[in-house]
Design an enzyme around this catalytic site. Structure first.
Site, short mmCIF file in Angstrom:
data_model
loop_
_atom_site.label_atom_id
_atom_site.label_comp_id
_atom_site.label_asym_id
_atom_site.label_seq_id
_atom_site.Cartn_x
_atom_site.Cartn_y
_atom_site.Cartn_z
N GLY B 293 0.82 -1.20 0.00
CA GLY B 293 0.00 0.00 0.00
C GLY B 293 0.86 1.25 0.00
CB SER B 294 0.15 4.60 1.37
OG SER B 294 -1.19 4.52 0.99
CB THR B 295 4.80 1.86 3.05
OG1 THR B 295 4.28 0.62 2.59
CG2 THR B 295 4.28 2.12 4.45
CE LYS B 297 -0.03 6.53 -2.14
NZ LYS B 297 -1.11 6.93 -1.22
#
Lengths: 414, 682
Positions: B293-295, B297
């Site tokens: 997920g967002s990690t 990014k």
């Protein structure tokens, strides 16, 4: 055979030859090999008992150093000195009383045997010296008796009485192994010198019951005899050490576990670095290692025999033959015992086994052998017959010029 | 002799040759003797010898120790009794079997069968309890013997269980470092057999030549025992609080690649393997492949800046939180307009990152992902490490490129994330993560020592600096990771909240999430990278809520332990400080209760423990102070109590105190210290 003769300088004096290099090298190889094996065999025990794995190795290395010096010095000393009756008798007496002294408070008793003399931090085994002194004395005496060796009372009997006394002293300790070696030395030297075969056989027959009595009369020797007959059956009791020794040879196989990788020395095999070092060699270096060691002894003994053949005088022949026989039988007996081929015990492997004074004496004996290889500056001839060819450098000439050179012993005549 | 007449000389030579031939015969006999023993009879004799060895095996080769980075013992060897028999010595097998079955908890007929075999050696029961051993000893059965064997013991039980792993009955490593380094840890069995002397005593004295071959090598991990303990506590509390299925935390030194802590939950007691299942034994940090997920990014951002497609100060339009993208609609939680990269990260905008990915293109993004170490094993020293899931860019659709940029459609492991984040923290270098500090032999000689290894440079120092600053913003007010903010230290971090994909075609389970947070502290001089991954939390599923507080608490304790001085001028008033205050006050309260408790205990101590009457099934706690660990184990086993150990050395403190009644089977906590004096934890 020309090369066998010593050269003379321009004044006609005998020149000593260079020493036998092959003998020197093989003796040194045995010593170095011995040091390595002593370290490998003793490190665990030394580490456990004395907290210093190097202890036995260090002691042995010091004695090897002293032994080397003794060997090289004795190689320079002309062996003619041992034909002087004062020298040879006092050496024999010293060793004899040394052996006897082991029974006094000066001695040290281990495992019921008083074989050692204490001298400060070191212990000495006089019996080791006694063997070499016996060889020198026999050579001296047989050389002096010359052809009278054929007679019983003059030639044969004294050579039974004196060694017999020495052997009795050894049996007091008790040291059966050394006694056996001395008996073998005496008989072989008498045989080589030309004693009548009948006398020798007679002596052998007479001594058989004595040996039998000695064996059966002592419980421990009897037990050892039984052990020898079937070591594995008694492997938890009297046959323990021998069984462990056999296991050592067996687990080494043909090529061995590798130097330093033996397991038997890990306190399984008592005295691993001493009388049973052969088993450690077998375990770590295999059958091939044992053969290599045997080969080194064969080289040493062969050089000794060659030296005996090349000696100008008979005394040198006897000394060279006696010392090489001493090395050979001791090595063979030691290995045979550790393989369970022979029952007796208490003999070390010359140059290899741990034992400071034994190594020193053995190297000194090698020094005497090297000295014989160099020849003597003096005429060491014993009787007229020897003088016959003293000026003759050509074996094939067949001329026998007698009496043109005199020696003290020649005066005794026939 | 050369001077003699030809005739005499000839005969002397003949006689010498005769003796020589006898000696040659002797030489051949001895040479044959060696051949006979070493080759012909080798098998027969070796078999007997081996049987003798086995009779005397006191211990299987002693396994090496496993310690933490400071030498605190995590796996040790203790000696226990084993019972064997020499069936040939046994007189009445039936009688013996019956008597033994009564105490040994073994089938009578099994014992009888063993006792009546024709062998010299059979095991009856290995590693028995001291009470069993004394009972057997008391029977004085002929042919039944007792030997000492060594047994693996893990003094800290669950601590670093997944990293350390365990060794089985025959001292073979089955999991973790115990498995991977089995060859190093196990000693030489052959040599061990030989190392027992005739009495069966073991010859493990120091300095003994060859002992190093018998005792296995010792392994020093990079794990910090105290930190690992904190991390495990934190992980357990977090998983329980949010009613999650499982969780994992990795703490790494970004500069050296040393793994300082690696924890998985649920966990298991290494001393009691049989009561755990494979799921509990799973080292999730290397085995669980999850969608981050967002990690992710962080790495997309670093790649974009480093490759120059994104300028640090340009603005990206966020489409007011809703963007149609191919046949799906991307949503953001916030309806933002134009955002700079820092804000994109802070708000964790999927839309912005889909746009950044579009600019980069699949090939470039893939290459950066590979350079960050995704899709390949990190080669940390753990068995069966997973390489994660990263398809080749040829397989990527534009949609997949966009989702990978914000962490969906890519599978990673915890250790990969920590390693990749270290790259940002240490200025752009990808380090080889390291779990083994060094391997030493029994004598302390170093066999293997791991030094920091740079695998490659991934991004420039400048990019790393920029991304760090952006990540710091995440933990500031208004960022998704504000829960991770720490008084006195700058925290660079990133939240991750990923729906779990359960179906084959991207079907996403609305109920199941992976909540994660990773970051490093202090951001201006990173000492540690922390990755927290919580699988399927039920109570809440936002990474910022679930995982970030755990990171904060771990970082707080660890930084204080490391002696990193807080810098209070750095931080402006931050939203977490209130929570921090609350946290502190509860701690103060707890301290208060502790004081009360001590007071109560002191009152209780007015009567001596020996006066407290024993109930049924109770024993009096033995006095353990002053004993070494091995004796403490056997002493406790004697009373059927269980050990709970802290520290190494000599027992310095015990709970309960000596003489206090305790139920059998209960734990006795023992604190060890090298000098026998215990200084409190705090």
């Amino acid at each position: 055979m020309d090369s066998d003769f010593q050269t003379r300088d321009n004044k006609g004096r005998l020149q000593r030859r260079p020493m036998d290099k092959a003998l020197l090298v093989s003796v040194l190889m045995l010593c170095v090999f011995g040091l390595i094996m002593v370290f490998s065999a003793s490190a665990v025990e030394a580490g456990k008992k004395f907290d210093n794995p190097m202890l036995f190795f260090n002691k042995q290395a010091i004695f090897a150093g002293i032994g080397l010096v003794a060997m090289l010095v004795l190689a320079r000393v002309d062996y003619a000195i041992y034909t002087k009756s004062v020298v040879v008798w006092s050496m024999l007496a010293l060793a004899f009383f040394g052996v006897l002294a082991c029974k006094t408070p000066l001695g040290l008793t281990l495992n019921g045997a008083s074989r050692w003399l204490k001298a400060g931090p070191i212990t000495i085994q006089p019996a080791e010296a006694l063997k070499v002194c016996l060889v020198l004395w026999l050579s001296y005496s047989l050389n002096k008796k010359s052809l009278k060796i054929k007679s019983f009372s003059i030639g044969f009997l004294p050579h039974l009485i004196i060694p017999g006394m020495l052997m009795a002293a050894c049996m007091l300790q008790p040291d059966f192994g050394t006694t056996m070696v001395m008996a073998i030395l005496t008989f072989t030297l008498l045989f080589v010198a030309g004693a009548k075969l009948g006398y020798i056989l007679l002596a052998a027959i007479v001594s058989t019951p004595i040996v039998y009595f000695l064996i059966t009369g002592s419980a421990y020797r009897l037990a050892r005899m039984m052990t020898f007959l079937d070591p594995l059956a008694t492997r938890f009791t009297t046959g323990y050490q021998l069984s462990q020794s056999l296991f050592g040879y067996a687990s080494g196989g043909f090529s061995g576990r590798g130097l330093g990788d033996g397991l038997q020395k890990l306190l399984y095999l008592p005295e691993a670095h001493n009388d049973f070092i052969g088993s450690i060699i077998g375990e770590e270096l295999g059958v091939i290692g044992i053969w290599a060691v045997l080969l080194l002894y064969v080289v040493v003994a062969t050089r000794g025999i060659v030296i005996a053949f090349r000696s100008r005088d008979t005394f040198g022949t006897y000394v060279a033959f006696g010392i090489s026989t001493l090395f050979a039988i001791q090595a063979l007996l030691n290995l045979a015992v550790s393989m369970g081929l022979l029952p007796t015990k208490g003999l070390n492997l010359p140059f290899v086994s741990y034992g400071g004074s034994a190594l020193l004496i053995t190297m000194a004996a090698a020094g005497i052998l090297l000295s014989v290889s160099r020849g003597s500056k003096y005429e060491v001839a014993a009787d007229v017959e020897e003088l016959a060819e003293s000026t003759d450098t050509d074996d094939k000439s067949g001329r026998h010029r007698k009496g043109n050179r005199r020696s003290s012993s020649a005066q005794k005549g026939k | 002799m050369l001077l003699l007449t030809r005739d005499r000389r000839f005969w002397i030579r003949i006689r010498i040759c005769f003796i020589v031939s006898l000696m040659m015969a002797g030489t051949i006999a001895v040479g044959w003797g060696a051949w006979s023993l070493g080759v012909v009879r080798q098998k027969e004799l070796s078999d007997i010898a081996r049987e003798q060895y086995i009779r005397r095996i006191s211990v299987s080769a002693r396994r090496g120790l496993i310690t933490d980075r400071y030498g605190e013992e995590l796996a040790v060897e203790v000696e226990v009794d084993s019972i064997y028999a020499d069936p040939r010595e046994v007189k009445n097998a039936g009688y013996a079997a019956k008597k033994l079955a009564s105490v040994l908890d073994r089938e009578q007929d099994v014992l009888q069968r063993r006792l009546s075999s024709r062998k010299h050696f059979v095991w009856l029961k290995r590693r028995v309890s001291p009470s069993e051993s004394t009972k057997v000893k008391a029977m004085k059965l002929k042919g039944v013997h007792i030997v000492k064997e060594s047994k693996r013991f893990y003094p800290s039980r669950e601590l670093a269980a997944h990293v350390v792993g365990f060794a089985g009955m025959d001292s073979r490593g089955l999991e973790g470092v115990e498995r991977l380094f089995d060859d190093q840890l196990k000693g030489n069995q052959d040599a061990a057999s030989g190392l027992a002397d005739a009495q069966g005593n073991i010859v493990f004295s120091k300095g003994v030549f060859g002992a190093d071959k018998v005792v296995g090598n010792n392994i020093m991990l990079t794990i910090d025992r105290n930190l690992q303990f904190e991390v495990e506590e934190e992980l357990k509390n977090t998983v329980r609080l949010f009613q999650a299925k499982s969780g994992q935390i990795v703490v790494m030194d970004p500069n050296s690649g040393d793994v300082l802590a690696m924890a998985s939950y649920p966990t298991y007691n290494l001393n009691d393997i049989t009561s755990s299942n494979p799921d509990k034994r799973r080292n999730r940090a290397v085995l669980d492949v999850y969608e981050p997920g967002s990690t992710m990014k962080v790495f997309t951002l670093a790649a974009a800046i480093n490759s120059g497609v994104l300028r640090p100060n340009e603005k990206i339009f966020c489409e007011k939180g809703r963007m149609e993208f191919y046949d799906v609609v991307l949503h953001d939680d916030h309806r933002d307009g134009w955002l700079n990269p820092t804000q994109c990260l802070k708000r964790s905008s999927n839309i912005c990152f889909a746009k950044i990915a579009g600019r980069m293109g699949s090939k470039r993004l893939y290459r950066y992902m590979r350079r960050f170490g995704f899709g390949e094993k990190t080669n940390v020293q753990v068995p069966y490490e997973m390489r994660g899931l990263l398809q080749h860019h040829n397989e990527w659709s534009e949609f997949l490129t966009a989702t990978i940029a914000f962490g969906q459609g890519i599978g990673v492991t915890g250790i990969q994330m920590a390693t990749a984040l270290s790259t940002i923290a240490n200025g752009g270098k990808l380090m080889k993560p390291n779990l083994i500090r060094k391997v030493t032999d029994a004598e302390g000689e170093i066999i293997l020592e791991n030094t920091p290894t740079v695998r490659r440079r991934v991004i420039s120092r400048r990019t790393a600096r920029l991304v760090t600053d952006m990540m710091t913003a995440v933990t500031e007010e208004g960022g998704t990771g504000s829960e991770a903010a720490l008084e006195g230290y700058l925290v660079a971090g990133k939240t991750g909240t990923a729906q779990k994909s359960t179906g084959a075609h991207g079907y996403r389970d609305k109920e199941k999430f992976v909540a994660s947070f990773f970051g490093f502290v202090p951001a201006d001089n990173p000492r540690m990278v922390i990755s927290v991954v919580i699988d399927e939390p039920l109570v809440s599923y936002y990474g910022g809520t679930v995982a970030a507080p755990a990171l904060r608490r771990i970082a707080d304790k660890a930084l204080r332990d490391m002696g990193v001085t807080p810098n209070f001028t750095v931080r402006r008033g931050n939203p977490a400080s209130k929570a921090e205050d609350a946290e502190l006050s509860t701690e103060r309260e707890q301290e208060g209760t502790v004081v009360e408790n001590t007071a109560v205990n002191e009152q209780a101590a007015m009567i001596t423990p020996a006066e407290i009457p024993l109930k049924k099934g109770q024993v009096r706690t033995p006095k353990l102070i002053g004993l070494p660990m091995g004796l403490v184990v056997s002493e406790l086993a004697e009373f059927e109590l269980r050990p709970l150990f802290f520290g190494t050395g000599v027992a310095a403190e015990q709970t309960p105190a000596p003489g206090v009644p305790i139920d059998k089977g209960e734990y006795v906590q023992v604190n060890f210290s090298p000098n026998g004096e215990y200084e409190g934890n705090q």
